[in-house]
Design an enzyme around this catalytic site. Structure first.
Site, PDB file in Angstrom:
ATOM      1  CB  SER A   1      -0.855  -0.012   1.268  1.00  0.00           C
ATOM      2  OG  SER A   1      -1.445   1.246   1.457  1.00  0.00           O
TER       3      SER A   1
ATOM      4  CE1 TYR B   1      -4.061  -2.120   4.766  1.00  0.00           C
ATOM      5  CE2 TYR B   1      -3.467   0.158   4.302  1.00  0.00           C
ATOM      6  CZ  TYR B   1      -3.835  -1.096   3.853  1.00  0.00           C
ATOM      7  OH  TYR B   1      -3.963  -1.333   2.508  1.00  0.00           O
TER       8      TYR B   1
HETATM    9  N1  LIG Z   1      -8.421  -0.131  -2.461  1.00  0.00           N
HETATM   10  C1  LIG Z   1      -7.351   0.606  -2.185  1.00  0.00           C
HETATM   11  O1  LIG Z   1      -7.362   1.826  -2.325  1.00  0.00           O
HETATM   12  C2  LIG Z   1      -6.080  -0.045  -1.704  1.00  0.00           C
HETATM   13  C3  LIG Z   1      -4.953   0.778  -1.539  1.00  0.00           C
HETATM   14  C4  LIG Z   1      -3.781   0.199  -1.099  1.00  0.00           C
HETATM   15  C5  LIG Z   1      -3.707  -1.153  -0.847  1.00  0.00           C
HETATM   16  N2  LIG Z   1      -4.828  -1.928  -1.001  1.00  0.00           N
HETATM   17  C6  LIG Z   1      -4.708  -3.353  -0.719  1.00  0.00           C
HETATM   18  O2  LIG Z   1      -5.173  -4.061  -1.845  1.00  0.00           O
HETATM   19  C7  LIG Z   1      -5.792  -5.280  -1.432  1.00  0.00           C
HETATM   20  C8  LIG Z   1      -7.202  -5.353  -1.969  1.00  0.00           C
HETATM   21  O3  LIG Z   1      -7.927  -4.246  -1.478  1.00  0.00           O
HETATM   22  P1  LIG Z   1      -9.455  -3.984  -1.803  1.00  0.00           P
HETATM   23  O4  LIG Z   1      -9.621  -2.520  -1.892  1.00  0.00           O
HETATM   24  O5  LIG Z   1      -9.893  -4.853  -2.909  1.00  0.00           O
HETATM   25  O6  LIG Z   1     -10.098  -4.454  -0.401  1.00  0.00           O
HETATM   26  P2  LIG Z   1     -11.367  -5.367  -0.106  1.00  0.00           P
HETATM   27  O7  LIG Z   1     -11.584  -5.282   1.361  1.00  0.00           O
HETATM   28  O8  LIG Z   1     -12.498  -4.990  -1.003  1.00  0.00           O
HETATM   29  O9  LIG Z   1     -10.872  -6.803  -0.496  1.00  0.00           O
HETATM   30  C9  LIG Z   1     -10.208  -7.671   0.370  1.00  0.00           C
HETATM   31  C10 LIG Z   1     -10.956  -8.983   0.396  1.00  0.00           C
HETATM   32  O10 LIG Z   1     -10.228  -9.874   1.219  1.00  0.00           O
HETATM   33  C11 LIG Z   1     -11.110 -10.597   2.025  1.00  0.00           C
HETATM   34  N3  LIG Z   1     -10.403 -10.965   3.252  1.00  0.00           N
HETATM   35  C12 LIG Z   1      -9.983 -10.146   4.246  1.00  0.00           C
HETATM   36  N4  LIG Z   1      -9.357 -10.855   5.207  1.00  0.00           N
HETATM   37  C13 LIG Z   1      -9.381 -12.134   4.786  1.00  0.00           C
HETATM   38  C14 LIG Z   1      -8.891 -13.344   5.344  1.00  0.00           C
HETATM   39  N5  LIG Z   1      -8.280 -13.361   6.527  1.00  0.00           N
HETATM   40  N6  LIG Z   1      -9.074 -14.489   4.653  1.00  0.00           N
HETATM   41  C15 LIG Z   1      -9.712 -14.492   3.460  1.00  0.00           C
HETATM   42  N7  LIG Z   1     -10.206 -13.376   2.895  1.00  0.00           N
HETATM   43  C16 LIG Z   1     -10.025 -12.221   3.547  1.00  0.00           C
HETATM   44  C17 LIG Z   1     -12.281  -9.678   2.297  1.00  0.00           C
HETATM   45  O11 LIG Z   1     -13.488 -10.386   2.553  1.00  0.00           O
HETATM   46  C18 LIG Z   1     -12.370  -8.876   1.001  1.00  0.00           C
HETATM   47  O12 LIG Z   1     -13.323  -9.411   0.116  1.00  0.00           O
HETATM   48  C19 LIG Z   1      -5.715  -5.280   0.076  1.00  0.00           C
HETATM   49  O13 LIG Z   1      -4.570  -6.024   0.445  1.00  0.00           O
HETATM   50  C20 LIG Z   1      -5.540  -3.831   0.437  1.00  0.00           C
HETATM   51  O14 LIG Z   1      -4.880  -3.683   1.673  1.00  0.00           O
HETATM   52  C21 LIG Z   1      -6.003  -1.402  -1.436  1.00  0.00           C
END
Ligand SMILES: NC(=O)c1ccc[n+]([C@@H]2O[C@H](COP(=O)([O-])OP(=O)(O)OC[C@H]3O[C@@H](n4cnc5c(N)ncnc54)[C@H](O)[C@@H]3O)[C@@H](O)[C@H]2O)c1
Length: 333
Positions: free
Chosen positions: A137, A162
């Site tokens: 991130s 985080y």
């Molecule tokens: N969206 C953003 O702006 C952003 C920015 C930086 C980093 N990220 C990272 O990108 C990745 C995806 O983010 P996103 O925005 O799609 O988030 P999101 O929360 O929509 O997707 C994450 C998914 O992982 C699942 N999950 C969480 N913990 C879990 C576990 N222990 N076992 C199995 N499933 C689990 C959740 O149910 C969810 O569907 C994440 O790692 C997030 O930290 C996202």
């Protein structure tokens, strides 16, 4: 033109967090290209589960999509995925996301982002994979003043748990890459938005409040900058990387971290104006001080992405928020 291989659709790809925002979009792209995708997700209720189910319903229309419900922190469940599916490529997107939530719910970050990611690394050690990609991130840059944020910058100053878990993931992946020869790529995403997005993120909360005629909360009195990145650009960046594990670095380790961001920080108030225009309604506004864990600005240096994959995100917020608003209005009628 950069010298890289296009995605090979005969690859079997495991995507964790496939019911999540980015995982859904990535899975849909790869399935559309004809790949076999195994999606894994625990469908937790951090935000509206029905949105996750709607995403899965769309993925379920593709015959090459398989879904397993389970938790990353469950070692046996994770190992079972690798034993049954034998993925060539693993994309670990499952995580407990969100900066503010980590202030009050630290343990879920350790469970999913540390223990869960460790299980993925162990599974990759036992079942050789051609490439492991994992979500980090932009929050690893903390309150860094120097812009743009480069992967060469020191990121030892996280200001939320985080961010600390994401930086830890990068370090754990490096060690596994070094010890067991696992080619690994870390992905530092910058504020991703788009259709089927995350209801816990500011733009989505703003849209909900604008729809209901409630006031939106604007932190640091609107004085903030974010490098908002449209989800299709994130997916294209990942697609380019999938069949291109990193070349060995000067220490002999096949490990690399990339920023994927729009390299175009937007002033929060301008972003809100564009969102209001896209939704066709003005927001009532409440101005508040900065929140703990929040950073003042994000700004991605994407020169390495451009050098290695001849690609950089280009979607403007006018175009991206337009697509988000179109989806939002249809989805919520
Ligand atoms: N969206 C953003 O702006 C952003 C920015 C930086 C980093 N990220 C990272 O990108 C990745 C995806 O983010 P996103 O925005 O799609 O988030 P999101 O929360 O929509 O997707 C994450 C998914 O992982 C699942 N999950 C969480 N913990 C879990 C576990 N222990 N076992 C199995 N499933 C689990 C959740 O149910 C969810 O569907 C994440 O790692 C997030 O930290 C996202």
């Amino acid at each position: 033109m950069a010298d890289f291989k296009a995605f090979d659709k005969t690859s079997k790809v495991l995507i964790t967090g496939a019911a999540g925002f980015i995982g859904f979009h990535l899975a849909r792209r790869l399935l559309s290209l004809g790949a076999s995708v195994l999606g894994f997700d625990n469908l937790n209720d951090y935000y509206d589960v029905s949105l996750k189910e709607s995403r899965l319903a769309i993925l379920g229309r593709f015959p090459r999509f398989t879904f397993v419900k389970g938790d990353l922190a469950d070692e046996k469940a994770v190992m079972g995925l690798f034993e049954s599916f034998h993925p060539d490529i693993v994309v670990n997107l499952a995580a407990q996301a969100g900066v503010r939530y980590s202030i009050d719910h630290p343990r879920s970050y350790i469970d999913s982002n540390i223990v869960g990611f460790f299980n993925i690394l162990e599974a990759c050690r036992r079942h050789k994979v051609a490439h492991l990609l994992f979500a980090s991130s932009s929050s690893v840059y903390g309150n860094q003043q120097k812009t743009p944020f480069s992967t060469a910058d020191n990121v030892d100053h996280p200001i939320s748990l985080y961010a600390a878990t994401k930086k830890s993931d990068e370090l754990m992946a490096y060690a596994y890459s070094h010890l067991y020869g696992i080619p690994a790529t870390g992905l530092r995403f910058f504020t991703v938005y788009g259709p089927f997005g995350r209801p816990d993120m500011a733009y989505f909360k703003f849209a909900n409040k604008i729809r209901r005629g409630e006031a939106i909360q604007i932190y640091n009195h609107g004085d903030m900058y974010r490098d908002f990145t449209y989800v299709d650009d994130i997916v294209t960046g990942i697609e380019h990387m999938l069949c291109n594990p990193p070349r060995k670095n000067e220490l002999g380790d096949a490990y690399k971290v990339y920023n994927i961001g729009n390299h175009q920080p937007e002033q929060l108030m301008h972003f809100i104006e564009v969102l209001e225009q896209a939704l066709g309604k003005k927001a009532k506004k409440e101005y508040l001080p900065m929140q703990p864990g929040d950073v003042y600005q994000t700004y991605a240096d994407v020169s390495e992405l451009q050098r290695d994959f001849d690609f950089k995100p280009e979607t403007t917020i006018e175009e991206g928020l337009g697509k988000f608003a179109q989806w939002y209005k249809t989805y919520y009628k």
